[in-house]
Motif scaffolding. Structure first.
Motif: not given
Length: 255
Positions: A108-135
């Protein structure tokens, strides 16, 4: 990552190496696995996160850099469980190698990112969970689920394969979803300009705030229920198409 060899186990004439890895557990319990962390300097306004086989959790935080934590469990026969992290430009690549004979290999990887950064997440065989982004936020999952909460950017773009897509506390202007096999359940807290969901095999549940919507639905095999005010001239457009599955559009919290 170094592995200490403990015993040689033989089952039906096949020899398997039982081993434990430093920084890993061998029982598949990520909750008890050691946490490793690393920070990456970052000054961009968009970030692509690519993961392979590991669960991925993205958290908007009051940080200036990219902060990553990882936990790994399990063992491989004859070699280490290989996991990696690398930032090149605006792309963060997170990896897990469970090829060959492995036991309870997961990460499991947990990634903390600045709130206003636009994010593109790609995962082949694993859960994607995201919270709190404003971009803007987009996610592409192949054989896993997507779970989202408290997103408030302008655009939300989701692509699912064989897994469900769930979103709660969504406040965005436009939402587009393309799904292959899996249910889609989205709850919006603000009135959108566009919601466009295209599903092949799966139910679609959409919860919307009170407003008037131009609604277009199509279900080849499934029931359709719409409980919002409709007006084909509305600037708030909702299009839901599914091949095999039910469609439910309502007000309040999705259920």
């Amino acid at each position: 990552m170094e592995i200490r060899k403990h015993a040689l186990l033989v089952f039906g004439g096949v020899a398997l190496l039982a081993s434990t890895a430093i920084g890993c557990t061998t029982d598949g319990d990520l909750a008890n696995a050691a946490v490793e962390s690393k920070s990456f300097e970052f000054s961009g306004d968009s970030l692509t996160v690519k993961s392979n086989s590991a669960d991925l959790e993205l958290v908007a935080a009051d940080v200036e850099d990219i902060r990553v934590e990882r936990q790994a469990s399990g063992a491989k026969v004859g070699s280490d469980i290989e996991s990696g992290w690398r930032l090149a430009g605006n792309t963060l690549t997170l990896s897990l190698d469970c090829t060959g004979v492995s036991i309870n290999c997961k990460a499991k990887y947990t990634v903390k990112v600045p709130r206003d950064v636009a994010v593109t997440a790609e995962n082949n065989k694993g859960l994607i969970r995201a919270t709190g982004f404003t971009a803007d936020f987009s996610a592409k999952a192949d054989d896993s689920d997507v779970q989202l909460s408290d997103l408030s950017g302008a655009h939300l773009d989701l692509e699912g394969g064989d897994g469900s897509i769930e979103g709660d506390g969504i406040s965005v202007k436009s939402v587009t979803v393309t799904s292959r096999n899996g249910d889609n359940k989205l709850s919006l807290d603000s009135v959108p300009d566009l919601v466009d969901v295209r599903s092949k095999d799966g139910n679609v549940r959409l919860s919307l705030p009170d407003a008037t919507y131009a609604v277009e639905t199509a279900a080849k095999k499934g029931d359709v229920a719409v409980d919002v005010m409709k007006d084909e001239t509305s600037d708030h457009v909702v299009r839901i198409h599914t091949r095999n599955g039910d469609i439910a559009i309502g007000r309040g919290t999705a259920s």
